[in-house]
Each structure stands twice: as structure tokens, then as C-alpha cells.
Design a protein around this motif. Structure first.
Motif, PDB file in Angstrom:
ATOM      1  N   PHE A 298       0.838  -1.210   0.000  1.00 54.19           N
ATOM      2  CA  PHE A 298       0.000   0.000   0.000  1.00 54.19           C
ATOM      3  C   PHE A 298       0.864   1.247   0.000  1.00 54.19           C
ATOM      4  N   VAL A 299       0.571   2.157  -0.931  1.00 57.33           N
ATOM      5  CA  VAL A 299       1.215   3.476  -0.965  1.00 57.33           C
ATOM      6  C   VAL A 299       0.167   4.515  -0.594  1.00 57.33           C
ATOM      7  N   ASP A 300       0.422   5.247   0.472  1.00 57.84           N
ATOM      8  CA  ASP A 300      -0.498   6.290   0.923  1.00 57.84           C
ATOM      9  C   ASP A 300      -0.296   7.536   0.065  1.00 57.84           C
ATOM     10  N   SER A 301      -1.329   7.890  -0.702  1.00 58.19           N
ATOM     11  CA  SER A 301      -1.236   9.067  -1.578  1.00 58.19           C
ATOM     12  C   SER A 301      -1.261  10.379  -0.798  1.00 58.19           C
ATOM     13  N   ARG A 302      -1.613  10.307   0.475  1.00 61.05           N
ATOM     14  CA  ARG A 302      -1.651  11.485   1.351  1.00 61.05           C
ATOM     15  C   ARG A 302      -2.527  12.592   0.751  1.00 61.05           C
ATOM     16  N   THR A 303      -3.797  12.277   0.541  1.00 65.05           N
ATOM     17  CA  THR A 303      -4.753  13.276   0.040  1.00 65.05           C
ATOM     18  C   THR A 303      -5.385  14.059   1.178  1.00 65.05           C
ATOM     19  N   ASP A 306      -4.505  14.456   7.647  1.00 64.28           N
ATOM     20  CA  ASP A 306      -4.838  13.598   8.790  1.00 64.28           C
ATOM     21  C   ASP A 306      -4.844  12.118   8.412  1.00 64.28           C
ATOM     22  N   THR A 307      -4.275  11.781   7.277  1.00 66.97           N
ATOM     23  CA  THR A 307      -4.276  10.383   6.848  1.00 66.97           C
ATOM     24  C   THR A 307      -3.567   9.475   7.851  1.00 66.97           C
ATOM     25  N   LYS A 308      -4.105   8.282   8.015  1.00 69.15           N
ATOM     26  CA  LYS A 308      -3.524   7.300   8.937  1.00 69.15           C
ATOM     27  C   LYS A 308      -3.091   6.034   8.193  1.00 69.15           C
ATOM     28  N   GLY A 309      -3.196   6.071   6.851  1.00 66.40           N
ATOM     29  CA  GLY A 309      -2.927   4.884   6.058  1.00 66.40           C
ATOM     30  C   GLY A 309      -1.535   4.320   6.241  1.00 66.40           C
ATOM     31  N   PHE A 310      -0.515   5.152   6.076  1.00 69.03           N
ATOM     32  CA  PHE A 310       0.878   4.711   6.176  1.00 69.03           C
ATOM     33  C   PHE A 310       1.177   4.150   7.564  1.00 69.03           C
ATOM     34  N   LYS A 311       0.730   4.854   8.580  1.00 68.88           N
ATOM     35  CA  LYS A 311       0.994   4.446   9.962  1.00 68.88           C
ATOM     36  C   LYS A 311       0.338   3.098  10.279  1.00 68.88           C
ATOM     37  N   ILE A 318       2.443  -4.440   6.817  1.00 65.66           N
ATOM     38  CA  ILE A 318       2.233  -4.418   5.375  1.00 65.66           C
ATOM     39  C   ILE A 318       3.345  -3.591   4.753  1.00 65.66           C
ATOM     40  N   LYS A 319       3.914  -4.064   3.655  1.00 65.62           N
ATOM     41  CA  LYS A 319       4.907  -3.251   2.962  1.00 65.62           C
ATOM     42  C   LYS A 319       4.225  -1.975   2.487  1.00 65.62           C
ATOM     43  N   THR A 320       4.841  -0.835   2.785  1.00 62.63           N
ATOM     44  CA  THR A 320       4.147   0.434   2.562  1.00 62.63           C
ATOM     45  C   THR A 320       5.114   1.576   2.274  1.00 62.63           C
ATOM     46  N   ALA A 321       4.566   2.673   1.778  1.00 66.06           N
ATOM     47  CA  ALA A 321       5.318   3.909   1.539  1.00 66.06           C
ATOM     48  C   ALA A 321       4.304   5.036   1.503  1.00 66.06           C
ATOM     49  N   GLU A 322       4.784   6.284   1.456  1.00 65.24           N
ATOM     50  CA  GLU A 322       3.880   7.421   1.374  1.00 65.24           C
ATOM     51  C   GLU A 322       4.440   8.480   0.439  1.00 65.24           C
ATOM     52  N   ARG A 323       3.513   9.207  -0.180  1.00 62.82           N
ATOM     53  CA  ARG A 323       3.866  10.251  -1.128  1.00 62.82           C
ATOM     54  C   ARG A 323       4.535  11.434  -0.426  1.00 62.82           C
ATOM     55  N   LYS A 375      20.179  12.247 -12.540  1.00 59.94           N
ATOM     56  CA  LYS A 375      21.325  11.331 -12.601  1.00 59.94           C
ATOM     57  C   LYS A 375      22.626  12.043 -12.255  1.00 59.94           C
ATOM     58  N   LYS A 376      22.754  13.274 -12.727  1.00 59.42           N
ATOM     59  CA  LYS A 376      23.962  14.069 -12.447  1.00 59.42           C
ATOM     60  C   LYS A 376      24.138  14.299 -10.950  1.00 59.42           C
ATOM     61  N   GLU A 377      23.018  14.418 -10.228  1.00 58.44           N
ATOM     62  CA  GLU A 377      23.056  14.635  -8.779  1.00 58.44           C
ATOM     63  C   GLU A 377      23.277  13.336  -8.000  1.00 58.44           C
ATOM     64  N   GLY A 378      23.477  12.234  -8.730  1.00 61.00           N
ATOM     65  CA  GLY A 378      23.754  10.956  -8.070  1.00 61.00           C
ATOM     66  C   GLY A 378      22.526  10.287  -7.484  1.00 61.00           C
ATOM     67  N   ILE A 379      21.358  10.639  -7.997  1.00 65.38           N
ATOM     68  CA  ILE A 379      20.095  10.074  -7.505  1.00 65.38           C
ATOM     69  C   ILE A 379      19.611   9.025  -8.507  1.00 65.38           C
ATOM     70  N   ARG A 380      19.182   7.888  -7.969  1.00 65.79           N
ATOM     71  CA  ARG A 380      18.704   6.810  -8.833  1.00 65.79           C
ATOM     72  C   ARG A 380      17.183   6.812  -8.900  1.00 65.79           C
ATOM     73  N   ILE A 381      16.656   6.664 -10.101  1.00 65.50           N
ATOM     74  CA  ILE A 381      15.204   6.571 -10.300  1.00 65.50           C
ATOM     75  C   ILE A 381      14.813   5.096 -10.269  1.00 65.50           C
ATOM     76  N   VAL A 382      13.845   4.763  -9.418  1.00 67.86           N
ATOM     77  CA  VAL A 382      13.461   3.361  -9.233  1.00 67.86           C
ATOM     78  C   VAL A 382      11.940   3.232  -9.254  1.00 67.86           C
ATOM     79  N   TYR A 383      11.455   2.002  -9.327  1.00 72.28           N
ATOM     80  CA  TYR A 383      10.032   1.758  -9.146  1.00 72.28           C
ATOM     81  C   TYR A 383       9.688   1.935  -7.677  1.00 72.28           C
ATOM     82  N   VAL A 384       8.452   2.309  -7.395  1.00 70.28           N
ATOM     83  CA  VAL A 384       8.063   2.601  -6.021  1.00 70.28           C
ATOM     84  C   VAL A 384       8.186   1.375  -5.127  1.00 70.28           C
TER      85      VAL A 384
END
Length: 389
Positions: A298-303, A306-311, A318-323, A375-384
Motif C-alpha cells: 500500500f502506498v499512501d497518496s496522502r490526500t 490527517d491520513t492514517k494509512g501509512f501508519k 504491510i509493505k508500505t510507503a507514502e507520497r 542522474k547528475k546529482e547521483g540520484i537513482r530513479i526506481v520503481y516505487v
């Protein structure tokens, strides 16, 4: 015969006059209703074209761009989103020293663009003081601006980046929502040539077709699961297509299973709208337990702030992340570009960051133009899925 003709002619003229008078009155009433709508901050078919939309959507965009430019320039921490009533919510964390500046900025931009600025309330909690402002156009609320004034001097974003150890390989992920709502998406994402996660609306006009193309292009997908927003507290939405406060576990499970059939390669879910559901802990707990049973993350879109989804997802293991960042609530190339730069700053500071955007031409172009810089800043783009906790 002549008298009869005269009577018919008079009757015809009378009917014509009545009909003409009715049309004139109807047009006046229409004009009045359109003007009332326009003066309340809504787009009007007539007045938006005659007077221009600058008093509504155009000026809202100007306010947003000016405010976001200021916040980014000063490295002030913030978050924002647009609700289903098209009101913009900003949450700004700021030092006591800079509070007067931000208040002056609100007043300056509001006055210049013809909005009314009102301070709604003030609350104090420990070392924080919260100020809530709103801007109005006519009687319509345009912005809700929550300022968290830190009473104790705090490190602002720019200073924090100097003192925190540099992350060895920061990562960012892009999610593009609402795939299937438009007849674009999969092909445009393929052309970017980078990992981008597409979130497909299961009951959208082109959802099934776009999901098939995503699979052919070997792109990752999510289910963009519709959830009830706070605007629709009476639940006028179709039960089989959205999770509401009144949804039973069986209805939630059926919706998710049906969504998996439409988007079979999806290994996760993020919420579409859902400010009412994600802020309601008991309902969100039920939803997440079913998501877990279906083997999805689950990825919490944070709309909603007061969202409690990620927490709750973390509590349920549950494997999770937030916007972290929205790319295009202000739908311009320039705005999307400086939101991507903000995303990069967060990734450098925190080690990772997630952006959500929509299948707009300006959004795609901004992502494309920022790839080399990222890429120049050394940041990698990945799937969520690589940024889950």
C-alpha cells in the motif's frame, strides 16, 4: 374576412410578444445565475469567457506558483494537495522568525489577486503554534493554509541538508495516477525510458486497455483504488466502485478482487481520493487487512493531512510507503519542474522520496527534462516497490 385576418394577426403578434418576453426573462435569469456562480468563484460559461478566468482558476494558479516559489526559494518545509472541491490545502512548517514574513506573503498575494484572506483560528501545542488561514473568492473558499510556527528555533530544510550526513545513493520514484481515465499513459511512460509506476483506475474508460499495454511494455503498475472523499459524506458514490464508510468487508474484498482482474500485474495499491477513509482509523484498518490478505502493498497518496494509512499499514506489517511530493496540482511545466527539484532535495536528505503526478503533457515533459539532472546529482530513479518499508 378582413376583420378575421386582423384578429388572427393580432393574436399572432400577442403570442409572439409573450414568447419574446419569456425568452428575454429567461436570458436575464440565466445571466443572473451565471453571474452569481462566477462571483462565488466558480467557472461560468458566459462570464469566464467575457471577463476571463483570471478571477478564478487563473488567479488561483498565480497564487500557488508565487507561494510555492517563495517556499522553495526560502527552503521552507511544506506539503499541499487539492481536495475534491478544488480547494488547495497547504501545511507549512516555519521558524518563529519567519512567521511574519509568510503572513505578509499571504496578505500580499491575496490582495493583489482579489482574494480575501481570513485568519480562522490559532492553537498552541507544546512548542508549536498552529495558525489556520483561508482565502476566499466571493463566498467560495479557495485555500486553507495551515502554518505550524515552531516556537523553538528549528532547522529549516536548507540548513538541515548541510548538517545531515549525505546519503550514499538517494532514490526517487515517480507514480503517475489516473491511468485509464485518458487515452494516454502507457506509451508516454514507455517513451520516458525510466522506471515509472503507473497507477490504473480500475473502472476508468481505458483502464483494462492501458493495463495490457503496461504489461507489454514491462512497466510496473498499481491499482488506483477509489475511496470516499470528505466532500461526499452522504456517500452518493456507486457502492461497487468505491470504498466508503459503509462498505462491508465483503464489498471491499470484491472491489479489490475485481480490480486485480482488470489490472492483473499490479502488486500494490494507492488510494484515489479517499480523504474520508484514510483519516478514519477503524475503516482504514479493515481496508488494509484485506489488502494484506490479497498479497498487495500500500502506498499512501496522502490526500489529507490527517491520513492514517501509512501508519496503520506499518502497524499491520504491510509493505508500505507514502507520497512526498505532488507534481502537478498547478498544471504547468514550470511548477512540475520545481516540484521535481524539491523531490531531489528530499531524497538527498532522507535517502528516498516519492512523487505522484498525472498523465498530463506538462508533467511528462518535466520528468523527461529532469532525468539528466537527477542522474547528475547521483540520484537513482526506481520503481516505487523498491522504496517500501
Amino acid at each position: 374576412m378582413g376583420k378575421r385576418k386582423n384578429k388572427i394577426s393580432k393574436r399572432t403578434n400577442f403570442i409572439f410578444m409573450v414568447f419574446f418576453t419569456f425568452l428575454v426573462l429567461a436570458f436575464i435569469v440565466l445571466l443572473l445565475l451565471e453571474y452569481i456562480d462566477f462571483s462565488n468563484g466558480n467557472d461560468s460559461f458566459i462570464f469566464s469567457k467575457i471577463i476571463g478566468k483570471n478571477s478564478v482558476s487563473g488567479d488561483i494558479d498565480k497564487f500557488n506558483v508565487k507561494l510555492l516559489n517563495y517556499l522553495n526559494k526560502k527552503n521552507i518545509s511544506y506539503d499541499y494537495f487539492r481536495d475534491t472541491e478544488k480547494r488547495y490545502h497547504f501545511k507549512i512548517d516555519i521558524n518563529r522568525k519567519l512567521y511574519k514574513n509568510i503572513k505578509d506573503i499571504f496578505e500580499k498575494y491575496s490582495k493583489k489577486l482579489g482574494f480575501r484572506l481570513i485568519q480562522v483560528e490559532t492553537k498552541r501545542y507544546r512548542k508549536h503554534t498552529f495558525f489556520l488561514y483561508k482565502t476566499l473568492f466571493g463566498e467560495k473558499t479557495i485555500h486553507l493554509l495551515l502554518v505550524n510556527r515552531l516556537e523553538k528555533p528549528a532547522i529549516i530544510q536548507g540548513e538541515r541538508e548541510k548538517v545531515i550526513e549525505k546519503v550514499s545513493e538517494p532514490k526517487i520514484a515517480f507514480i503517475i495516477d489516473d491511468i485509464g481515465n485518458y487515452n494516454v499513459g502507457a506509451y508516454e511512460l514507455k517513451k520516458l525510458g525510466i522506471p515509472v509506476t503507473a497507477s490504473v483506475l480500475p473502472d476508468s474508460p481505458h483502464g483494462f486497455e492501458e493495463a495490457e499495454w503496461l504489461k507489454k511494455y514491462n512497466l510496473r503498475s498499481l491499482i488506483h483504488l477509489p475511496m470516499q472523499p470528505k466532500k461526499d459524506i452522504n456517500n452518493h458514490l456507486e457502492k461497487s466502485r468505491v470504498i466508503s464508510l459503509n462498505s462491508t468487508d465483503r464489498e471491499i474484498e470484491d472491489l479489490i478482487k475485481r480490480s486485480k482482474i482488470i489490472v492483473p500485474d499490479a502488486d500494490g495499491i494507492n488510494n484515489h481520493q479517499g480523504s474520508l477513509i484514510t483519516s478514519d482509523a477503524p475503516v482504514m484498518t479493515r481496508v488494509l487487512k484485506i489488502i494484506k490478505s490479497e498479497g498487495l502493498f500500500f502506498v499512501d497518496s496522502r490526500t489529507d493531512f490527517d491520513t492514517k494509512g501509512f501508519k496503520i499499514a506499518k502497524q499491520l506489517n504491510i509493505k508500505t510507503a507514502e507520497r512526498d511530493v505532488f507534481l502537478d496540482h498547478t498544471r504547468t511545466y514550470e511548477h512540475s519542474m520545481f516540484q521535481i527539484k524539491r523531490l531531489m532535495r528530499i531524497a538527498k536528505r532522507e535517502g528516498k522520496a516519492i512523487a505522484i503526478g498525472h498523465p498530463f503533457e506538462t508533467t511528462f515533459q518535466a520528468i523527461k527534462d529532469s532525468i539528466n539532472l537527477i542522474k547528475k546529482e547521483g540520484i537513482r530513479i526506481v520503481y516505487v516497490r523498491e522504496l517500501l518499508e
